[in-house]
Design a protein around this motif. Sequence first.
Motif, short mmCIF file in Angstrom:
data_model
loop_
_atom_site.label_atom_id
_atom_site.label_comp_id
_atom_site.label_asym_id
_atom_site.label_seq_id
_atom_site.Cartn_x
_atom_site.Cartn_y
_atom_site.Cartn_z
N UNK A 258 0.86 -1.19 0.00
CA UNK A 258 0.00 0.00 0.00
C UNK A 258 0.90 1.24 0.00
N UNK A 259 1.19 1.78 -1.19
CA UNK A 259 2.15 2.89 -1.27
C UNK A 259 1.56 4.25 -0.92
N UNK A 260 0.25 4.34 -0.67
CA UNK A 260 -0.37 5.65 -0.49
C UNK A 260 0.06 6.32 0.80
N UNK A 261 -0.05 5.61 1.93
CA UNK A 261 0.37 6.19 3.20
C UNK A 261 1.88 6.47 3.19
N UNK A 262 2.65 5.55 2.58
CA UNK A 262 4.10 5.76 2.48
C UNK A 262 4.41 6.99 1.65
N UNK A 263 3.63 7.21 0.57
CA UNK A 263 3.85 8.39 -0.27
C UNK A 263 3.60 9.67 0.50
N UNK A 264 2.50 9.71 1.28
CA UNK A 264 2.21 10.90 2.08
C UNK A 264 3.30 11.11 3.12
N UNK A 265 3.76 10.02 3.74
CA UNK A 265 4.82 10.13 4.75
C UNK A 265 6.08 10.75 4.15
N UNK A 266 6.52 10.22 3.00
CA UNK A 266 7.74 10.71 2.38
C UNK A 266 7.58 12.15 1.88
N UNK A 267 6.44 12.44 1.24
CA UNK A 267 6.22 13.78 0.70
C UNK A 267 6.21 14.82 1.81
N UNK A 268 5.56 14.50 2.93
CA UNK A 268 5.49 15.50 4.00
C UNK A 268 6.77 15.57 4.82
N UNK A 269 7.53 14.47 4.87
CA UNK A 269 8.85 14.56 5.49
C UNK A 269 9.74 15.51 4.69
N UNK A 270 9.69 15.37 3.35
CA UNK A 270 10.45 16.28 2.49
C UNK A 270 9.88 17.70 2.58
N UNK A 271 8.55 17.81 2.75
CA UNK A 271 7.93 19.14 2.86
C UNK A 271 8.44 19.86 4.11
N UNK A 272 8.50 19.13 5.23
CA UNK A 272 9.02 19.75 6.46
C UNK A 272 10.49 20.15 6.29
N UNK A 273 11.27 19.26 5.69
CA UNK A 273 12.68 19.59 5.44
C UNK A 273 12.79 20.75 4.46
N UNK A 274 11.88 20.78 3.45
CA UNK A 274 11.91 21.87 2.48
C UNK A 274 11.61 23.22 3.10
N UNK A 275 10.70 23.25 4.07
CA UNK A 275 10.41 24.51 4.76
C UNK A 275 11.66 25.02 5.47
N UNK A 276 12.39 24.12 6.13
CA UNK A 276 13.63 24.54 6.83
C UNK A 276 14.67 25.04 5.84
N UNK A 277 14.77 24.36 4.68
CA UNK A 277 15.72 24.83 3.66
C UNK A 277 15.31 26.21 3.15
N UNK A 278 14.00 26.40 2.92
CA UNK A 278 13.50 27.69 2.43
C UNK A 278 13.76 28.79 3.45
N UNK A 279 13.54 28.50 4.71
CA UNK A 279 13.81 29.49 5.77
C UNK A 279 15.28 29.88 5.76
N UNK A 280 16.15 28.86 5.64
CA UNK A 280 17.59 29.14 5.62
C UNK A 280 17.96 29.98 4.40
N UNK A 281 17.43 29.61 3.22
CA UNK A 281 17.75 30.33 1.99
C UNK A 281 17.25 31.77 2.03
#
Length: 330
Positions: free
Chosen positions: A154-177
């Motif tokens: 069932x890749x759906x929950x895994x997809x949401x998990x990975x996408x939002x983990x990257x989203x949280x990391x992306x917010x931190x990268x954006x704040x730094x940039x």
Amino acid sequence: MAGSSKGAVVSALLGNGLLTVLKFGAFVFSGSGAMFSEAIHSLADTVNQGLLFLGIRGSERPADALFPYGYGADRYLYSLLSAVGIFVLGCGVTVYHGIHDLISPPELSLSWVPLAVLGISFAVEAYVLLQAARVVWAKKGDLSLMGYLRTTSDPTAAAVLLEDAVACAGVLVAVAGIGMAQLTGNPVYDAVGAIVIGLMLGAVAVWLGIRNRTLLLGPAIPRGLQKEVEAFLDGLPEVQRVRRVRTRVVGADSFRFQAELDFDGRVLGARLTKLVHEHHSKLDDEEARERFAADFGEQLLDELGREVDRIEAQLVEKFPRLAYVDLEAD
């Protein structure tokens, strides 16, 4: 567990839809490349989670004459389309925009608005990530997180998990940039942040694409489950040997199991002793013996059919994920 996956996808869909509007507004206000990357990121996530939701809905349709093993693979098709969307829209557009800003740096307006929007984004993304993590932790059992992600059907929950983990990391990268760009007045930091966010999205898209391709091709069921099923069959007194085992994933936590069984004729024959006793005193002529042989053969075949049906029912009851069991007497 399908309902829990659907709940995680709906939460992510609503959260990212709201963030898309906020981030595009902040980008228009600030002109930040990192903020544009974050807006595109949220837009890609919204579209992709919409696709995941459609896939879940489609996969829940019951089997019919056209698709006797159901529509479970619909989930994998839409998940694959989601991965393509992340790669093209999330990774491609974001990296292109970041490289464009490196070549032709824009003028940044100093403001607290982008940072405030990113703060709200982080809170929303973290909440959605927590919801997805709860679903995944409930489903993974004794497996490690990486082991679950590599083997889940069932890749759906895994997809949401990975996408939002990257989203949280992306917010931190954006704040730094954005922060470094505003502190130094150098927009290169902002452009580099955009490229990093795009590359992270690309990595997630590639992983999801590979996983869903595998599921669409129909891989074998988890090896541990197959061994349990074979051990159960080998332990039945009427089964001498299990041969030509073939398995396939047909949907999220929905598996198909096929095998040929060598039955012990003595065990099955012993169940027909009543028939033997009834005819024992009547086997004094050729006609009676022929009639007994015909009756015995007919009842033995009937007993074999009933035994196959009984074992199939036992397997489905003991291993609920075996939605389709096909056993043949060899």
